[in-house]
Design an enzyme around this catalytic site. Sequence first.
Site, PDB file in Angstrom:
ATOM      1  N   CYS A 207      12.659  32.471  30.122  1.00 45.99           N
ATOM      2  CA  CYS A 207      12.667  31.438  29.111  1.00 45.99           C
ATOM      3  C   CYS A 207      12.965  30.195  29.881  1.00 45.99           C
ATOM      4  CB  CYS A 207      13.926  31.659  28.138  1.00 45.99           C
ATOM      5  SG  CYS A 207      13.607  33.259  27.049  1.00 45.99           S
ATOM      6  N   HIS A 208      13.730  30.137  30.569  1.00 43.65           N
ATOM      7  CA  HIS A 208      14.135  28.903  31.365  1.00 43.65           C
ATOM      8  C   HIS A 208      14.301  28.875  32.955  1.00 43.65           C
ATOM      9  CE1 HIS A 208      15.396  28.366  26.997  1.00 43.65           C
ATOM     10  NE2 HIS A 208      14.834  26.860  27.228  1.00 43.65           N
ATOM     11  N   GLY A 209      14.119  30.210  33.147  1.00 43.29           N
ATOM     12  CA  GLY A 209      14.122  30.400  34.695  1.00 43.29           C
ATOM     13  C   GLY A 209      15.273  30.635  35.490  1.00 43.29           C
TER      14      GLY A 209
ATOM     15  N   LEU B  24      20.832  30.731  27.266  1.00 42.33           N
ATOM     16  CA  LEU B  24      20.858  30.415  25.680  1.00 42.33           C
ATOM     17  C   LEU B  24      20.693  31.878  24.960  1.00 42.33           C
ATOM     18  CD1 LEU B  24      18.332  27.483  25.467  1.00 42.33           C
ATOM     19  CD2 LEU B  24      20.629  27.510  24.984  1.00 42.33           C
TER      20      LEU B  24
END
Length: 220
Positions: free
Chosen positions: A185-187, A167
Amino acid sequence: YRGKSAAITGGRSTTSFTTMTAQSMQQRFMSGFAAGPGTERVPSFADYSKERSQDSSRAFTYFMLGASGAVLTSAAQSSVHGFLTNMAASADVLAMATTEVDLSTIPLGKTVTIKWRGKPVFVKHRTQEEIDDANAVNLKALPDPQDDASRVQMPEWMVVVGICTHLGCVPTTDSGDYGGWYCPCHGSHYDVSGRIRKGPAPLNMEIPEYVIEGEKLTIG
């Protein structure tokens, strides 16, 4: 209509009446172009109009069309020129198109972050152990299979755009399960070759255009 006048004659007063016809009292002014029943004369404006032949009218029409076309062409050229001028890169943008880095200032095993065209770029001075680990990876196990040699110009220097392909976050350096980069943020986990190894990111980190000449790195 009767007019009355008085006179004294020989001491006697006499009154006389004079008859006057309406025709003698009224002078009628009539226009030669008066409207009314049976009137057929129409004013002529011939003296105010210009005689113009068919050829002269056609020439005037062609002239007006040509002049209008020239004006429209000039306006179109001006618009295109203005558009191209606005789209052209300004001096400050051209200055940022390339970024130079002195590689001698980056210690072995360390990573620096360089700003290039508004993006972070990671420049990692890899150790021999990191190079060997990157080459030993099973490509079939990678979400986006790429060998390490195709991602570098010189094995000791890893240059990647520091943006997560999930992202668009900026990963942290020298972290994660594979010692490369980690996006909290999301690993998403990247190895020392900038390849995605675990997490939701679908692609490896982007390799920018760059040239290494001696100790100078030119990005862009």
